[in-house]
Design a protein around this motif. Structure first.
Motif, short mmCIF file in Angstrom:
data_model
loop_
_atom_site.label_atom_id
_atom_site.label_comp_id
_atom_site.label_asym_id
_atom_site.label_seq_id
_atom_site.Cartn_x
_atom_site.Cartn_y
_atom_site.Cartn_z
N SER A 1 -3.10 7.04 -34.84
CA SER A 1 -2.50 7.23 -36.15
C SER A 1 -1.84 8.61 -36.19
O SER A 1 -2.36 9.56 -35.59
CB SER A 1 -3.59 7.16 -37.23
OG SER A 1 -3.15 7.76 -38.42
N PRO B 1 -5.57 2.28 -34.56
CA PRO B 1 -4.77 1.46 -35.47
C PRO B 1 -4.22 0.26 -34.69
O PRO B 1 -4.31 0.22 -33.47
CB PRO B 1 -3.64 2.41 -35.88
CG PRO B 1 -3.49 3.36 -34.74
CD PRO B 1 -4.89 3.53 -34.19
N TYR C 1 4.37 5.51 -36.00
CA TYR C 1 3.29 6.33 -35.47
C TYR C 1 3.70 7.80 -35.30
O TYR C 1 2.91 8.59 -34.79
CB TYR C 1 2.83 5.77 -34.12
CG TYR C 1 2.29 4.37 -34.24
CD1 TYR C 1 0.96 4.15 -34.56
CD2 TYR C 1 3.11 3.26 -34.06
CE1 TYR C 1 0.46 2.87 -34.69
CE2 TYR C 1 2.62 1.98 -34.19
CZ TYR C 1 1.30 1.79 -34.51
OH TYR C 1 0.80 0.51 -34.64
#
Length: 138
Positions: free
Chosen positions: A114, A125, A89
């Protein structure tokens, strides 16, 4: 000419060595989707506090925390120790630091975003097991 070349090579070598020895950090970018201004307080390992005011819909790059507290006009949330870094990330930048983006929701829950997020997100995500990061219960 030879002297200039030697000086240039020496300067280049020092620059390369200094860049190799520098460790750049990772700083969270915190997006505020709490519906109101928040005051985010990060605490380091010695519990020294740094406060950041973040307007609704705005973001701020903050210090990497050991723990966090968030205050709004109507709520105060405290959190367990901040989870470790999640490399998938992380947005890698050349300088000065890399970033990881997180978003505060209206209930104090924090989601990881993200690396390519450009603002407030409605869909998240897949979250690492420590996320969503939830406030401690009173």
């Amino acid at each position: 000419m030879v002297k200039q070349t030697k000086v240039l090579l020496a300067a280049l070598a020092l620059l390369l060595l200094s860049n190799l020895s520098c460790k750049k950090g990772v700083l969270p970018i915190v997006w505020n989707n709490a519906g109101t201004q928040v005051v985010l307080t990060t605490y380091d390992t010695k519990m020294a506090a740094i406060r950041f005011k973040i307007g609704n819909g705005q973001s701020a790059e903050v210090a990497w925390p050991t723990t966090v507290a968030i205050t709004t006009k109507v709520a105060h949330w405290t959190y367990p120790p901040f989870p470790p870094l999640f490399w998938p990330y992380v947005l890698t930048n050349k300088f000065p630091a890399d970033n990881i983006q997180i978003q505060i929701e209206t209930n104090g829950v924090i989601f990881i975003l993200s690396p390519m997020a450009k603002g407030i997100c409605k869909a998240f995500p897949p979250q690492p097991k420590e996320f969503p990061y939830k406030p401690k219960l009173p």
